[in-house]
Design an enzyme around this catalytic site. Structure first.
Site, PDB file in Angstrom:
ATOM      1  N   CYS A 255       0.424  -1.640  -0.222  1.00  0.00           N
ATOM      2  CA  CYS A 255       0.331   0.026  -0.042  1.00  0.00           C
ATOM      3  C   CYS A 255       1.097   1.666   0.040  1.00  0.00           C
ATOM      4  CB  CYS A 255      -1.186  -0.247   1.004  1.00  0.00           C
ATOM      5  SG  CYS A 255      -2.531  -1.347   1.613  1.00  0.00           S
TER       6      CYS A 255
HETATM    7  N1  LIG Z   1      -2.641  -6.211   1.311  1.00  0.00           N
HETATM    8  C1  LIG Z   1      -3.220  -5.159   2.545  1.00  0.00           C
HETATM    9  O1  LIG Z   1      -2.979  -5.267   2.701  1.00  0.00           O
HETATM   10  C2  LIG Z   1      -4.495  -4.856   1.097  1.00  0.00           C
HETATM   11  C3  LIG Z   1      -4.578  -3.634   2.301  1.00  0.00           C
HETATM   12  C4  LIG Z   1      -5.547  -2.464   1.357  1.00  0.00           C
HETATM   13  C5  LIG Z   1      -5.583  -2.848  -0.147  1.00  0.00           C
HETATM   14  N2  LIG Z   1      -5.199  -3.735  -0.864  1.00  0.00           N
HETATM   15  C6  LIG Z   1      -5.381  -3.691  -1.402  1.00  0.00           C
HETATM   16  O2  LIG Z   1      -5.926  -4.500  -2.214  1.00  0.00           O
HETATM   17  C7  LIG Z   1      -5.410  -5.228  -4.280  1.00  0.00           C
HETATM   18  C8  LIG Z   1      -5.249  -7.356  -3.636  1.00  0.00           C
HETATM   19  O3  LIG Z   1      -4.157  -6.733  -2.501  1.00  0.00           O
HETATM   20  P1  LIG Z   1      -3.523  -8.678  -1.814  1.00  0.00           P
HETATM   21  O4  LIG Z   1      -2.957  -7.429  -0.571  1.00  0.00           O
HETATM   22  O5  LIG Z   1      -5.120  -9.017  -1.646  1.00  0.00           O
HETATM   23  O6  LIG Z   1      -3.145  -8.263  -3.706  1.00  0.00           O
HETATM   24  P2  LIG Z   1      -2.529 -10.270  -3.218  1.00  0.00           P
HETATM   25  O7  LIG Z   1      -1.175 -10.045  -4.495  1.00  0.00           O
HETATM   26  O8  LIG Z   1      -2.298 -10.688  -1.888  1.00  0.00           O
HETATM   27  O9  LIG Z   1      -3.361 -11.335  -3.832  1.00  0.00           O
HETATM   28  C9  LIG Z   1      -3.643 -11.055  -5.253  1.00  0.00           C
HETATM   29  C10 LIG Z   1      -4.516 -12.319  -6.081  1.00  0.00           C
HETATM   30  O10 LIG Z   1      -5.067 -11.547  -7.582  1.00  0.00           O
HETATM   31  C11 LIG Z   1      -4.350 -12.372  -8.242  1.00  0.00           C
HETATM   32  N3  LIG Z   1      -5.066 -12.370  -9.335  1.00  0.00           N
HETATM   33  C12 LIG Z   1      -4.508 -11.270 -10.232  1.00  0.00           C
HETATM   34  N4  LIG Z   1      -4.686 -11.415 -11.697  1.00  0.00           N
HETATM   35  C13 LIG Z   1      -6.190 -11.819 -11.790  1.00  0.00           C
HETATM   36  C14 LIG Z   1      -7.288 -12.301 -12.153  1.00  0.00           C
HETATM   37  N5  LIG Z   1      -7.253 -11.761 -13.730  1.00  0.00           N
HETATM   38  N6  LIG Z   1      -8.108 -13.000 -11.949  1.00  0.00           N
HETATM   39  C15 LIG Z   1      -8.248 -13.398 -10.657  1.00  0.00           C
HETATM   40  N7  LIG Z   1      -6.966 -13.542  -9.870  1.00  0.00           N
HETATM   41  C16 LIG Z   1      -5.938 -12.445 -10.459  1.00  0.00           C
HETATM   42  C17 LIG Z   1      -3.194 -12.949  -8.032  1.00  0.00           C
HETATM   43  O11 LIG Z   1      -2.542 -14.028  -8.369  1.00  0.00           O
HETATM   44  C18 LIG Z   1      -3.254 -12.845  -5.942  1.00  0.00           C
HETATM   45  O12 LIG Z   1      -3.560 -14.664  -5.742  1.00  0.00           O
HETATM   46  C19 LIG Z   1      -4.821  -4.308  -4.212  1.00  0.00           C
HETATM   47  O13 LIG Z   1      -5.381  -2.709  -5.658  1.00  0.00           O
HETATM   48  C20 LIG Z   1      -3.802  -3.649  -2.819  1.00  0.00           C
HETATM   49  O14 LIG Z   1      -3.602  -2.314  -2.906  1.00  0.00           O
HETATM   50  C21 LIG Z   1      -4.088  -4.014  -0.130  1.00  0.00           C
END
Ligand SMILES: NC(=O)c1ccc[n+]([C@@H]2O[C@H](COP(=O)([O-])OP(=O)(O)OC[C@H]3O[C@@H](n4cnc5c(N)ncnc54)[C@H](O)[C@@H]3O)[C@@H](O)[C@H]2O)c1
Length: 413
Positions: A255
């Site tokens: 983030c």
């Molecule tokens: N991790 C955090 O603490 C957090 C907090 C708030 C917001 N976010 C936001 O949430 C979003 C996701 O982050 P995250 O931490 O869960 O990421 P992550 O990498 O842990 O998980 C994302 C998943 O999406 C999958 N993916 C990619 N392309 C795909 C598609 N076309 N179809 C289906 N699955 C697909 C990936 O393989 C992965 O497993 C980001 O935008 C991030 O900025 C994350």
């Protein structure tokens, strides 16, 4: 549920818990394989929760796009990284194409990924429409709800953290609010998707800027011979108008190093001028790993030693306490710089898979023997799993970037 990572998996598990049938769709086939065996990659989701979800018969993990067809609600929780400083929406676009192919009238699509204001209406809606032939707001509902998950936080979880919800029109908002109302204790409605998108970026930019403020202060204070930590503790006694932030070796995670730049990119593109706070904060925070290495070098120098040739034990490789998430962790830059100066670098972190750490650092355990073998130690993350008294007893230079150690040879950021 598109994306079964840090955001998507907890959400999927909660949806199963309250009675939804959930398809956890992820393009990472290895991750899907583990989920099918009841193994979670996300620390906050224990394996037994995934196993229980599978046992309930209401959860399936899959990489087959056709399994997504005909949903009532689709949540997009896929990565939104930066590519050369520019937002990379390719994962959102791919997920939207898959969702669009399975979209039917009356369904709801919600974006959870952090992104710049305007993405839901200007990018996601038109693409869903193009693929499905359906019109957002007329044939299906569309909204945005930012995730506020804080990995490792025991007090604030998905269910008790208020969830901001939005829709492209009042019926969409109603639909988004009803869905999340079933999952969390409190929803906070905002009038449009842009406001919700900005909310998330405001929250993260606020943290980013305030961390940069105390980081810069820490560097000045050191040169001025003032204890910045004591000043921070004292300021934190003010019951109003002040919020505690502490210096550190730099910001990491998915983030803070990324999200504020989504906002500055949008501001620059739309308005033509820079978002100066974000640029300054990036500048200060990006400099912190270099500062840590310089302070360690100075401490060694006082002993008449160079960084070249010494064995440095880096304690904590994750980007924050009690997580194995090493995305954008400042530890990478600290290790890279130490290696470039000719140090032998070994790293201790029980949570991080060193094989996936992008710098060649030998993995060791934090033991008395390892501490004794080190010529210098840098504490970057104070995981609960570490016995920090070992560092306090060390007979070599110890640089504490978290202000958690006492000891005559300990130098604090
Ligand atoms: N991790 C955090 O603490 C957090 C907090 C708030 C917001 N976010 C936001 O949430 C979003 C996701 O982050 P995250 O931490 O869960 O990421 P992550 O990498 O842990 O998980 C994302 C998943 O999406 C999958 N993916 C990619 N392309 C795909 C598609 N076309 N179809 C289906 N699955 C697909 C990936 O393989 C992965 O497993 C980001 O935008 C991030 O900025 C994350």
């Amino acid at each position: 549920m598109f994306g079964q990572g840090y955001v998507g998996l907890p959400l999927a598990m909660r949806a199963v818990e309250v009675g939804f049938d959930v398809v956890g769709f992820d393009i990472d086939t290895r991750r899907v394989g583990r989920l099918r065996e009841g193994v979670s990659d996300v620390e906050d989701v224990p394996d037994k929760v995934v196993a229980a979800a599978l046992d309930s018969g209401r959860y399936t993990a899959t990489s087959a796009p056709e399994a997504c067809a005909g949903f009532d609600v689709a949540i997009l929780a896929v990565p939104t990284p930066l590519r050369d400083g520019t937002p990379d929406l390719s994962y959102v676009l791919d997920a939207a194409r898959t969702a669009g192919a399975g979209l039917r009238p009356g369904a709801l699509v919600v974006l959870e990924s952090t992104t710049y204001p305007g993405t839901t209406e200007e990018v996601l809606g038109p693409l869903l429409s193009e693929v499905s032939g359906l019109t957002p707001g007329i044939d299906f509902h569309l909204g945005y709800s930012p995730e506020r998950i804080d990995p490792g936080n025991e007090r604030w979880k998905l269910t008790n953290t208020p969830k901001v919800v939005s829709g492209i029109d009042p019926p969409s908002l109603r639909s988004v609010s009803d869905f999340y109302g079933a999952l969390v204790e409190e929803t906070v409605e905002v009038s449009g998707t842009r406001e919700a998108e900005l909310t998330k970026l405001l929250e993260n930019t606020f943290r980013h800027v305030n961390i940069a403020l105390v980081n810069e202060l820490a560097m000045f204070a050191h040169e001025l011979g003032i204890d910045v930590w004591e000043a921070i503790d004292a300021a934190s006694t003010k019951p109003f108008g002040y919020m505690r932030f502490t210096p550190g070796p730099g910001v990491g995670g998915h983030c803070l190093p990324v999200d504020p730049s989504y906002l500055s990119w949008r501001v620059k593109r739309e308005l033509g001028y820079p978002f100066r706070f974000v640029e300054l904060a990036n500048d200060v925070n990006d400099h912190m790993p270099d500062y840590v290495v310089r302070r360690l070098g100075a401490a060694l120098n006082r002993q008449g030693r160079a960084v070249h040739g010494v064995r440095v034990l880096v304690v904590g490789l994750a980007y924050k306490r009690n997580t194995g998430d090493a995305r954008e962790t400042p530890a990478v830059e600290v290790c890279r710089r130490l290696l470039a100066l000719g140090a032998e670098v070994v790293g201790a972190d029980p949570h991080v898979d060193v094989a996936r750490f992008p710098v060649p650092v030998k993995r060791v355990e934090l033991t008395r023997e390892e501490v004794a073998r080190a010529d210098a130690i840098v504490l970057l993350v104070d995981h609960d799993a570490f016995d920090l008294s070992l560092l306090e007893d060390a007979s070599c230079v110890v640089f504490d970037s978290r202000h958690v150690l006492a000891g005559s040879l300990v130098e604090t950021l």
